[in-house]
Design an enzyme around this catalytic site. Sequence first.
Site, PDB file in Angstrom:
ATOM      1  N   MET A 108       0.937  -1.240  -0.075  1.00  0.00           N
ATOM      2  CA  MET A 108       0.135   0.028  -0.027  1.00  0.00           C
ATOM      3  C   MET A 108       0.785   1.422   0.309  1.00  0.00           C
ATOM      4  O   MET A 108       1.406   1.722   0.849  1.00  0.00           O
ATOM      5  CB  MET A 108      -0.854   0.098   1.245  1.00  0.00           C
ATOM      6  CG  MET A 108      -1.971  -1.279   1.162  1.00  0.00           C
ATOM      7  SD  MET A 108      -2.838  -1.291   2.740  1.00  0.00           S
ATOM      8  CE  MET A 108      -4.002  -0.047   2.487  1.00  0.00           C
ATOM      9  N   SER A 109       1.000   1.881  -1.249  1.00  0.00           N
ATOM     10  CA  SER A 109       1.990   2.974  -1.399  1.00  0.00           C
ATOM     11  C   SER A 109       1.490   4.031  -0.726  1.00  0.00           C
ATOM     12  O   SER A 109       2.405   4.802  -0.017  1.00  0.00           O
ATOM     13  CB  SER A 109       2.420   3.053  -2.607  1.00  0.00           C
ATOM     14  OG  SER A 109       1.353   3.258  -3.587  1.00  0.00           O
ATOM     15  N   GLU A 110       0.283   4.381  -0.521  1.00  0.00           N
ATOM     16  CA  GLU A 110      -0.389   5.405  -0.245  1.00  0.00           C
ATOM     17  C   GLU A 110      -0.029   5.526   1.375  1.00  0.00           C
ATOM     18  O   GLU A 110       0.173   6.362   1.925  1.00  0.00           O
ATOM     19  CB  GLU A 110      -1.933   5.516  -0.230  1.00  0.00           C
ATOM     20  CG  GLU A 110      -2.096   5.585  -1.674  1.00  0.00           C
ATOM     21  CD  GLU A 110      -2.424   4.187  -2.423  1.00  0.00           C
ATOM     22  OE1 GLU A 110      -1.937   3.089  -1.934  1.00  0.00           O
ATOM     23  OE2 GLU A 110      -2.782   4.013  -3.608  1.00  0.00           O
ATOM     24  N   GLU A 111      -0.353   4.236   2.051  1.00  0.00           N
ATOM     25  CA  GLU A 111      -0.066   4.117   3.372  1.00  0.00           C
ATOM     26  C   GLU A 111       1.180   4.618   3.756  1.00  0.00           C
ATOM     27  O   GLU A 111       1.770   5.126   4.658  1.00  0.00           O
ATOM     28  CB  GLU A 111      -0.556   2.971   3.829  1.00  0.00           C
ATOM     29  CG  GLU A 111      -0.616   2.824   5.374  1.00  0.00           C
ATOM     30  CD  GLU A 111      -1.160   1.587   5.880  1.00  0.00           C
ATOM     31  OE1 GLU A 111      -0.556   0.717   6.451  1.00  0.00           O
ATOM     32  OE2 GLU A 111      -2.690   1.565   5.655  1.00  0.00           O
TER      33      GLU A 111
ATOM     34  N   ALA B 192       2.072   7.953   3.955  1.00  0.00           N
ATOM     35  CA  ALA B 192       1.470   8.649   4.970  1.00  0.00           C
ATOM     36  C   ALA B 192       2.349   8.630   6.221  1.00  0.00           C
ATOM     37  O   ALA B 192       2.514   9.415   6.990  1.00  0.00           O
ATOM     38  CB  ALA B 192       0.356   8.188   5.099  1.00  0.00           C
TER      39      ALA B 192
END
Lengths: 156, 531
Positions: free
Chosen positions: B441-444, B447
Amino acid sequence: MAKAIYTPVLRHIQDLNHQVWVVQDQTLTAVPRKHSMVPATVSLIPCQYPETLETEKGIPMYLGLDKPDVCLFCTKTREQPMLQLEDKNIMTLYHHPEPVKPFLFYHSKSGRTSTFESVAFPGWFIAVCSEGGCPLFLTQDLGKAYTTDFELTPVN
Amino acid sequence: MGMRCLLVCGVSIALPLFVGADVCKEIGMQNETPSVGQPFAFNCTFPPITFGKVNVLWYKNSRKIPVSQNVHSRIHQDHTWILFLPLAWEDSGIYKCVIEETDHCYRIHINLTVAKRSWCDNSGTSVSTLSDEYKQILHVGQDDSLMCHLHFPKSCVLDSIKWYKVKKKFLLTAWECVACDSNAISCGCDFLAERVGNGGRIPKIIYPKNNSIEVQLGSTLIVDCNITDTKENTNLRCWRVNNTLVDDYYSESKRVREGIEVPVSFQDHTFYTVNITFLEVKMEDYGLPFVCHAGVSAAYIILTLPAPDFQAYLIGGLTALTVVMLSLVGVYNVFKIDIVLWYRSTFHPNGTTEDGKLYDAYILYPKPQRDSQSHDVDTLVWKILPEVLERQCGYKLFIFGRDEFPGQAVASVIDENIKLCRRLMVIVVPESPSFSMLKNMSEEQIAVYNALIQDGMKVILIELEKIEDYAAMPESIQYIKQKHGAIQWSGGFAEQSQAATAKFWKKVRYHMPPKRYPHLPLLLGYKSGGC
């Protein structure tokens, strides 16, 4: 027992006229010194308790003879202070817890010579006749016919 | 009539003699060895008796008749003197003089031995015969005199006395004095020895010098008194305190004693050492002068306590301080967590008030594919964490899947809510595939990085099991592990067994922010559970 090791100093005593103290038949006499004679060996030991004495007059000393065991002592005979010898060991006097005045003399030294003033009879000094051959005595006439200045020389 | 007078006179002379023989005091015997052919005189004197009014009579041997008083007699008495003008061989013997005063009597003997002398003839002096002659000593460098022992009564006129220097040898000089009178010539020889004199010196105390001595209380001390004095001296050397001999002053305790006097003889003086021994120095000894006396000379010592050693005190103090500091640091390190938690619970520090955050921690957890792990993670995240941290300790957690609003994108949920949290709590499990959540999960991930970098948020890494190799982990996790370390889960997964005071929870609470007080009223109903 205090200072048992201290021993009297031994000296020959003579005056400036070369008269030396000798014991002749139990009498202490001053005679012209000769080679042949054996001067009296006088033992001297300071009083350990000079506090009550007039020490400005000199060192209070007991005077005795090395042999026999006699000490010089001052007594009064017919209102006249007399010098006598009494059978007494000088160390007995020395260890006595207070001054034994009749046996004490103020030893005052001036240059070579000394005087011996009786502690019991202040003003009376040991003296000899200027002309020799007389027993030692006490006098209060200083600088007159009698000699009161003596020289103490080591015993060889 | 004449007979009667003679009888009375005889009795009057004999009676005192008879009485005197019994009561006379013997004064002594003197030996004289005058020379034959020379005049000789001897005075009968017994001072101070003979200074007074006395009657003197001379006798030869045991004769009852006194020596003649006729001045023309070769042997006669002149006042108290006996005169031999001149001496003859037969004059040898015992002579006695009897001194009588009112009620006393004294007797003096002389043993006269007439001798032959060679020193008075014209041949000069013979050393071998000088042994019996006068011995007179002159002192070099001093006024001194010789004495010519030629003593005669006043009636004898000595015309003159002349001195002759007879012989001079190394250190020895013989002199001769000659006196003449109308009757005879008298001779005497004096034999002199020279030596160095040193009269008039007073004893010198070399040590002590009125000095003080530092000494420890209770120690033993020996101090020497060193003195030089003349060889002829008759001085007393001793130690005194309060003008009393120390041996007498301490006669009972014998704590302080005078030592043996040790004389060392030199050519012209004697060196003495007399010591004083303190078996045990006591408080009363300090400040008291102990005086060494040598005749008229005196010198003292005073005992003093040693000065305090500031350097030693300083080093000792610093050492003690360092030990205390190290101990404190050690204690703090061991009990750091307990101390911080105790501090927080006692003083309620209010350091996190109004920082704009809504949550105390964001819980980031993986979704393991293995059922057992997945179950454990779920139990921890959904049950145990809320139970302990929220219910018992009053923290507020953000748990993804519980607290986000429905319909939000995952990335935006993480991004927005992570900013509202004070801590990021990351749960990790050993097996790498299970980390697909973070890996994939690159977005995570972004973040997380943002949270770490932008907000400098503190991260709490919790290992569900022991992780041997972090190499398989994402770099962000490796970084967090390296920077903050990790806390390993140590409890079981039974919901009821969790207590905030367990070791694991203490560590977690230590890394959590301090609780905020006063807080919401809803917390009042909760058991604190030891938080």
